[in-house]
Design an enzyme around this catalytic site. Structure first.
Site, PDB file in Angstrom:
ATOM      1  CB  ILE A   1      -1.065   0.043   1.113  1.00 26.69           C
ATOM      2  CG1 ILE A   1      -2.024   1.139   1.290  1.00 26.69           C
ATOM      3  CG2 ILE A   1      -0.088  -0.052   2.534  1.00 26.69           C
ATOM      4  CD1 ILE A   1      -3.154   1.038   2.171  1.00 26.69           C
ATOM      5  CB  CYS A   2       1.041   4.150   0.876  1.00 28.52           C
ATOM      6  SG  CYS A   2       1.642   5.718   0.930  1.00 28.52           S
ATOM      7  CB  ALA A   3       5.510   4.950  -0.897  1.00 28.16           C
TER       8      ALA A   3
ATOM      9  CE1 TYR B   1      -0.183  10.136  -0.749  1.00 28.49           C
ATOM     10  CE2 TYR B   1       2.014  10.914  -2.048  1.00 28.49           C
ATOM     11  CZ  TYR B   1       0.937  10.904  -1.040  1.00 28.49           C
ATOM     12  OH  TYR B   1       0.633  12.208  -0.692  1.00 28.49           O
TER      13      TYR B   1
ATOM     14  CB  ALA C   1      -4.018  -0.085  -1.370  1.00 31.90           C
TER      15      ALA C   1
END
Length: 186
Positions: A106-108, A127, A152
């Site tokens: 998720i994210c980075a 991200y 995500a």
């Protein structure tokens, strides 16, 4: 068993929400500290990007393949950098990919998977600025599952991400049950 790799600088919400919801669904979850000082609680304490310290269940070097169902990488700028540079995380990601074990980021953190060539020609999100190399970026989506990979966009979708992980391991009904229990919007 799900292993959540935590490195200094991890994004707290992106790690703790999946741990919590997976455990609510009856999934065994362990946290594994990456790149920490062995003199500090046996190398098991990591500090998140907002100063929250977590005592992990094990050091990353103690992870074993027995009962491995899924690996999870939370984001956070520094945490992602530390995960990307870890030879232990690298070894387990490639092992999981070879064995068809779920891998979630998720994210980075999806950028770690891209850097290792694991998302080539797979749909993914991350991200902004951390889009994974080789992936087919799923513009407008927030949580994406492609084969055994779940990605995500960031902390704002950590519950949605966590529920997708539950769905992958326990089925859609189990994810819906947890969603109802925590009073998540329909």
């Amino acid at each position: 068993m799900v292993t959540v790799f935590l490195a200094n600088g991890f994004e707290e919400m992106e790690a703790l929400a999946p741990i919590d919801l997976l455990r609510r669904a009856g999934v065994k979850v362990q946290t594994a500290a990456v790149g920490t000082n062995p003199a500090m609680h046996g190398g098991k304490v990591v500090t998140g990007s907002h100063g929250v310290s977590v005592l992990c269940d094990i050091a990353a070097e103690e992870v074993c393949e027995e009962e491995m169902e899924m690996l999870v990488l939370p984001g956070g700028g520094l945490g992602t950098k530390n995960l990307n540079e870890s030879p232990v995380v690298d070894r387990w990601l490639h092992y999981a990919a070879e064995k068809g074990i779920w891998i979630a980021a998720i994210c980075a953190a999806p950028s770690v998977l891209g850097n290792k060539g694991l998302l080539d020609q797979k749909r993914a999100v991350a991200y902004p600025g951390f889009e994974p190399k080789g992936s087919i970026y799923a513009e407008g989506e927030f949580v994406v599952r492609d084969g055994k990979y779940i990605t995500a966009k960031g902390a704002g979708v950590c519950l949605e991400f966590a529920l997708e992980l539950v769905s992958c391991l326990k089925g859609k009904a189990a994810a819906e049950k947890v969603k109802d229990e925590i009073q998540c919007r329909k």
